[in-house]
Write an enzyme that holds these catalytic residues in place. Structure first.
Site, PDB file in Angstrom:
ATOM      1  N   CYS A 112     -31.698 -50.544  25.743  1.00 41.19           N
ATOM      2  CA  CYS A 112     -31.268 -49.239  26.243  1.00 41.19           C
ATOM      3  C   CYS A 112     -32.385 -48.554  27.052  1.00 41.19           C
ATOM      4  CB  CYS A 112     -30.774 -48.395  25.075  1.00 41.19           C
ATOM      5  SG  CYS A 112     -29.841 -46.936  25.512  1.00 41.19           S
ATOM      6  N   HIS A 113     -32.960 -47.468  26.535  1.00 43.22           N
ATOM      7  CA  HIS A 113     -34.074 -46.785  27.187  1.00 43.22           C
ATOM      8  C   HIS A 113     -35.429 -47.364  26.743  1.00 43.22           C
ATOM      9  CE1 HIS A 113     -30.847 -43.851  27.804  1.00 43.22           C
ATOM     10  NE2 HIS A 113     -31.589 -43.300  28.740  1.00 43.22           N
TER      11      HIS A 113
END
Length: 179
Positions: A112-113
């Protein structure tokens, strides 16, 4: 899932980690036999997750970052969430911890991030990766080759896009750690 008996894995996180992106890999790796430590900066006994749109559950911290030795682990997992990797990428000790795994050629898995930490540590440059779509520009600007795939494995680097990709992410981590 591969048998990971005798393997030791660190999950680096702080407050604001995406709940499923820490808890599901943690459980899957433990179920496969690995010893997994949640590593976090500071002296907090626990860190609080973010569960989709609000604060989630807390997770116990096993080892303070200041006491964690990258040499004693076989792999590193970096969960996402917007807050968690944004805070960690501004922490020089966290960035050095990530870089140490990359320099040693050990598996580094970010979802994800989480790949923001690959940018900050210099590990993304010249590598094939994926991430949450909003992180794409940061990765490309850091010299990475971004693709929209469930999981991307480039040598010791493992990346995934989002919570829906966690099963493939977990499998790729286990395969890399099992050798």
């Amino acid at each position: 899932m591969q048998n990971l008996d005798g393997k030791k894995i660190a999950i680096l996180a702080t407050d604001g980690f995406e709940q499923s992106e820490l808890e599901k890999p943690l459980q899957a790796l433990k179920d496969a036999g690995a010893h997994v430590d949640v590593v976090s900066p500071g002296d907090a006994g626990s860190i609080k997750g973010w569960d989709k749109k609000d604060w989630g559950r807390s997770v116990d911290v096993d080892v303070a970052l200041s006491k964690a030795d990258p040499g004693s682990y076989d792999a590193l997992v970096l969960p996402g969430g917007q807050m968690n990797p944004d805070v960690l990428r501004a922490d020089k000790d966290a960035v050095a911890f990530v870089r140490a795994f990359g320099d040693a050629g050990k598996p580094v898995a970010a979802i994800c991030h989480g790949p923001w930490l690959l940018v900050e540590s210099g590990l993304a440059k010249g590598r094939k990766v994926t991430s949450w779509p909003s992180v794409k520009t940061d990765l490309v600007n850091a010299g990475a080759h971004w693709e929209d795939s469930e999981v991307v494995v480039d040598g010791n680097l493992i990346t995934s896009r989002k919570p829906d990709d966690i099963p493939a992410f977990n499998e790729a981590i286990a395969k890399a750690v099992a050798g």
